[in-house]
Design a protein around this motif. Structure first.
Motif, mmCIF file in Angstrom:
data_model
loop_
_atom_site.group_PDB
_atom_site.id
_atom_site.type_symbol
_atom_site.label_atom_id
_atom_site.label_comp_id
_atom_site.label_asym_id
_atom_site.label_seq_id
_atom_site.Cartn_x
_atom_site.Cartn_y
_atom_site.Cartn_z
ATOM 1 N N GLU A 81 0.843 -1.200 0.000
ATOM 2 C CA GLU A 81 0.000 0.000 0.000
ATOM 3 C C GLU A 81 0.877 1.249 0.000
ATOM 4 O OE1 GLU A 81 -2.319 0.734 3.587
ATOM 5 O OE2 GLU A 81 -4.002 1.328 2.345
ATOM 6 N N ARG A 82 1.939 1.221 0.790
ATOM 7 C CA ARG A 82 2.838 2.373 0.835
ATOM 8 C C ARG A 82 3.431 2.640 -0.551
ATOM 9 N NH1 ARG A 82 8.056 1.924 4.634
ATOM 10 N NH2 ARG A 82 8.496 0.342 3.060
ATOM 11 N N VAL A 94 0.791 4.298 -2.589
ATOM 12 C CA VAL A 94 0.542 5.673 -2.154
ATOM 13 C C VAL A 94 1.702 6.563 -2.585
ATOM 14 C CG1 VAL A 94 0.368 7.186 -0.143
ATOM 15 C CG2 VAL A 94 -0.977 5.072 -0.231
ATOM 16 N N ARG A 142 -3.526 8.852 0.285
ATOM 17 C CA ARG A 142 -3.009 8.372 1.563
ATOM 18 C C ARG A 142 -4.141 7.736 2.366
ATOM 19 N NH1 ARG A 142 1.833 9.074 2.584
ATOM 20 N NH2 ARG A 142 2.945 10.343 1.093
ATOM 21 N N HIS A 174 -10.405 1.815 -5.599
ATOM 22 C CA HIS A 174 -9.422 1.762 -4.524
ATOM 23 C C HIS A 174 -9.335 0.379 -3.902
ATOM 24 C CE1 HIS A 174 -10.105 6.296 -4.294
ATOM 25 N NE2 HIS A 174 -8.979 6.063 -4.918
#
Ligand code: FES
Ligand code: FES
Lengths: 634, 634
Positions: free
Chosen positions: B147-148, B151, B158, B194
């Motif tokens: 996920e990081r 992002v 975020r 998402h």
């Protein structure tokens, strides 16, 4: 973790928020229920507040409330709470109209204390008493008809204000037409946040239950909670079935890492145990399992992974990475849990590989994250988890310290069950207190700590942990105690209970090896505490409060724990046993959205300190294995 | 439906938006791709625009952009596009920096036309080339690590700006640790909005496909689309297997209403047909079915319900209420569709019981919702669906008019397949054009309309629909045509093709009863159009454009349709056949988020006019059964 202070006026109530957070969210996290028609989109204009230190500076305003505020209000510093981005400390004057929307209900009560968290479960039941029946002029679909009822009743934001509107459970669509018509359009909608998870004929609002489940490494405890009242209706526990794969978590982890089949076996065992707990709860409270809509689960990261069937392999190898740490929602249907199948399991977030949702539960239940003074929570289960900090910053670490406290590797050690010595006093003679007041079978972790503390006090042990030879014992030691220090084939021990000449009493003693085991275990915890204080840049004296959590922490004598240097040397009134705080955290999350949100935030913000491989931990550990001298922690 | 006009400067591009909508959303709906770091939360400050007619009136501002704007900018009317609530017509100056974020890509091309919708599928593949490997200093969970990466790459807002952050497919969690490590942390993430729906080893970004599926009552058509390019790779069709339960939708509906078993049988048949279509598409394009991540489905409301296994009972009884109208996402896994099982079926929304996602598709493909002039779309399939209006308001109705046009209840009627007469001209003799240029087997709907239009023109039929008796026929009618009007046992008919004395040619004629059937069918459509114009408060002449949609509409001769009064009497350049517009709508929704959003909005905003039971419809119907005189519609 950058925090700002929000002061609510006129009460001067202070709450802490994360920088960049929206004011209305911060209020929710602090336990206020705020229900607004536009769900915080800045459209309804209902959430007007006044920022005291923001007067007359429209250029520094945080918000978009211009269409709802007069020039005069703007000059006074009025804003919409749902639009204010918190960037620095702020004083918020709560207006009367805002106060009407802001409900601060009774806090949820856990382990006997009322918390700041309002009773505000994610599950909600709404009786739609009289939906208009469809006509040729009003041909709205069944689903949209119900949604309209919920929106008009103010139970849901308007669909256009939600990214996707009401969320659907496909199964509900299948029965929807029949349910609506069979009930003559009088139905109870069950919402899970903005998701409809069930639709029931007639008014069933009084039947709304949830379960809080603490999946411990050794024991699993479930509590059935009435979501309308917050009352606990039943509680039951069960040995974690995975014990058969190994008492400690590491052996289960490696079994689960062997392959899909092993993993599924471990998962199936857990699911079965959970179902047995739910069955028992349902039976003892006499409710319908279908009226259980949510089960909140806390457990360490390994159990979390095994329960969900996630590969635990990499938890067991450096750098000890979990598959996922965020909070998870899982449909009950997917794991075949004995509750409403369209309901949810909610797993509190993990912090790291060996700091799981149980630690998050402890933080929730102790409110560590909102204290302005530094506090310490120690949860000693099969592992030891340590959290230190305050609202500005929380640190956490874990140590594999537990087994000794649970009786493993201790000669006469046993868990704190029937027949275990749980308290020890040494006066002229040995006084022991046994669980169940029967003849003693062994010694529990707290009994061991008591005994060692007393032996230290009387000089039977020196600060290195050595049992003195009978000849070295202090002269003033009562004779009856002196006689209990025995040596045989170079193995020294202290006889707690003598079985000599008795057929149904065995001798129970504390050996030199037992003391070494205890030193290793408590040394690891103490060293963890030391490393955390250094990371936080404080001294031991600056710790304002110590919470002892977990079944073991609760029966521990704080004075003895302090004496052996398991916990820092603080006045005893600053040491508090908080019982099963992890389980209490699960109850909080079940009963309060605020708590749940807080949990997610805490898990993101807590800084995990990995102890393995840290030279400063190794060093602290070497020192902390000794017992304290001169009332110093280390 | 309250609309406001947004004029984009300096180009003076006009777009229509719904009152109360956020400006950035309106831009998306109008086909602009706007990707901002904060996902429209007013936090990043990147979406600055200038509202031309809002200068110097800070009290009337719509927005919360104060922390990102200087006093000077505010006085110039600058705002954050993601915070501007549209309340009235507005002129928006697109600043250079904003333009950089605003992508107006090539419009998606369907049925040969480039549309305003940008190529911007909901499915997205991102190759994470080099996620940092975990270390003791970076112990982030596998999930959070990925996920990081997403992002930080700007592919996801975020987590704290999303209500719940990245959404999970539970199955992915199970394989995540293995996939990450096997690929040495080089993975391709497949996002569905998402939601992460798949994770693949290595770089698979070039393989990303979707299917647009038009589930017609008679024929189901599937198109395989490359989501990277928007190109159609294969197309295939199949007869709707439900035809065996009844050619018309009503008989299937009543079969499906008999019980769960019947419903499941109908559903299973549809699922099987869909799977056959997907299998064929995959085979002819030579791709992996696992690389199909989404299938967008359009169909009428009954098929929609049957496909999802939703009870169609109440669609068949007044007031004809659907179970659900909103757009639905269904995991492919749930219906066992032959594509990536964690991918989705997306069903365009329904408008009402007899106006389904197919009508929404037609509206999308014809852009009816954004025209400033009134337009009309008529989709004649097994039902007839009519949509009339412009950006300010759209009305829709349906009539059960179709079967006659598909050959049902017509003596020599047949579908427009091989051997059907599809065009008819009457000169000195009868000229017919046959599909496949073989000897004619019967007459298709368009052939029938052609024939009747010609018979009307030459006076063989009067405006009441009566075939004149041979003796009454106009004197100037060519003799060869006169001879074709025959009467036998009081049944008058017109011989189109004579099989007299021929063994392999049957006689094909148009009977008085056929003309009556056609009158009923076209009368229903015409009456529907009339009622809609009256509801909208316009005259027939104010209709600016007529779209003929559907397979039938496309082969129809517009001049003949106008002659028999099926469509209003407008200049022929204003009548346009748009082919399978419903299917084109599905492709648009598949390829463009803007189109999909627009579809959802259109479905909510279109006003459905229920014709059944309306006296004015009955009356219009009686008049509209006659053929037009003096070039008047009615
Ligand atoms: S909650 Fe509606 S404007 Fe703030
Ligand atoms: S999109 Fe970030 S401020 Fe508007």
């Amino acid at each position: 973790m950058h925090k700002v202070k929000v002061t609510l006026l006129p009460e001067k109530q202070e709450i802490w928020a994360t920088r960049g957070e929206i004011l209305s969210e911060a209020l929710l996290l602090a336990g206020y229920i705020l229900e607004t028609p536009c769900a915080g989109h800045g459209i309804c204009g209902k959430c007007k507040v006044r920022l005291e230190n923001r007067k007359d500076s429209s250029l520094e305003l945080y918000a978009n409330e211009w269409q709802h505020l007069s020039m005069e209000e703007i000059q006074q510093g009025c804003r919409l709470a749902c639009q204010v981005v918190l960037k620095e400390d702020v004083q918020v004057q709560i207006t009367t109209s805002f106060r009407e929307m802001l409900r601060k209900t009774m806090g949820v009560t856990v382990v006997g204390n009322e918390t700041d968290f309002p009773l505000y479960p994610l599950v909600r039941k709404i009786f739609l008493q009289q939906l208009p029946r469809p006509t040729l002029e009003d041909q709205l679909g069944d689903w949209e008809r119900m949604e309209r009822g919920l929106v008009e009743g103010g139970f849901l934001p308007r669909p256009e204000h939600l990214e996707k509107g009401l969320q659907l459970d496909g199964e509900i669509l299948r029965t929807l037409p029949a349910v609506l018509r069979a009930s003559d359009y009088q139905v109870t909608a069950v919402l899970y946040n903005h998701k409809l998870i069930a639709l029931e004929e007639g008014d069933t609002t009084s039947q709304m239950f949830g379960v809080a489940l603490d999946m411990g490494t050794t024991t699993m405890v479930g509590a059935l909670i009435d979501l309308n009242t917050g009352k606990q209706l039943a509680v039951t526990s069960r040995t974690n079935p995975q014990r058969s794969f190994g008492a400690d978590i590491i052996s289960r982890l490696s079994f689960g890492s062997q392959g899909q089949e092993q993993l599924l076996a471990l998962q199936a065992g857990l699911v079965e145990a959970v179902n047995q707990i739910l069955d028992e709860l349902v039976q003892s409270a006499g409710i319908e399992p279908n009226y259980i809509y949510e089960t909140v689960v806390v457990g360490n990261t390994v159990i979390h992974h095994l329960f969900l069937g996630l590969d635990p392999t990499y938890l067991g190898q450096g750098p000890y990475v979990p598959v996922v740490t965020r909070p998870l929602q899982v449909k009950a249907r997917r794991l075949k849990i004995h509750m409403r199948d369209s309901g949810y399991l909610y797993l509190l977030p993990n912090i790291a590989g060996f700091i799981g949702g149980d630690a998050v539960g402890v933080i929730l239940a102790t409110s560590l994250y909102q204290s302005s003074k530094v506090q310490l929570a120690v949860d000693i289960g099969t592992n030891g988890e340590i959290v230190l900090g305050c609202a500005q910053q929380l640190l956490a670490c874990s140590t594999a310290a537990g087994p000794a406290f649970e009786g493993a590797r201790i000669k006469h050690g046993m868990r704190a069950v029937y027949g275990a010595i749980e308290q020890v006093k040494l006066g002229d003679e040995v006084e022991v207190q046994v669980i169940g007041s029967v003849s003693p079978q062994g010694i529990s972790g707290s009994g061991l700590i008591d005994a060692v503390a007393e032996m230290l006090r009387l000089g039977i042990i020196d600060h290195t942990g050595r049992i003195l030879a009978p000849a070295e014992l202090p002269a003033e030691l009562p004779k009856k105690l002196k006689q209990r220090v025995v040596e045989e084939k170079h193995r020294r021990e202290f006889i707690l209970v003598s079985g000599e000449g008795l057929t149904n009493q065995k001798t129970i003693s504390i050996s030199q090896e037992d003391i070494r085991e205890l030193q290793l275990a408590k040394g690891a915890i103490a060293a963890g505490i030391l490393v955390l204080t250094r990371e936080l840049g404080i001294t031991i004296e600056q710790i304002n409060q110590v919470f002892l959590a977990g079944a073991f922490g609760s029966c521990l004598n704080p004075s003895s724990a302090r004496a052996i240097g398991l916990i820092p040397n603080l006045p005893l009134e600053k040491v508090k046993a908080v019982g099963n705080a992890a389980g209490a955290g699960a109850i909080l999350a079940l009963l309060s959205r605020s708590a749940r949100k807080q949990a997610a935030q805490v898990a993101r913000e807590v800084r995990h300190i990995e102890l393995s491989g840290r030279p400063d931990f190794q060093e602290a550990f070497l020192g902390a294995m000794y017992f304290p001298r001169n009332n110093k922690f280390y």
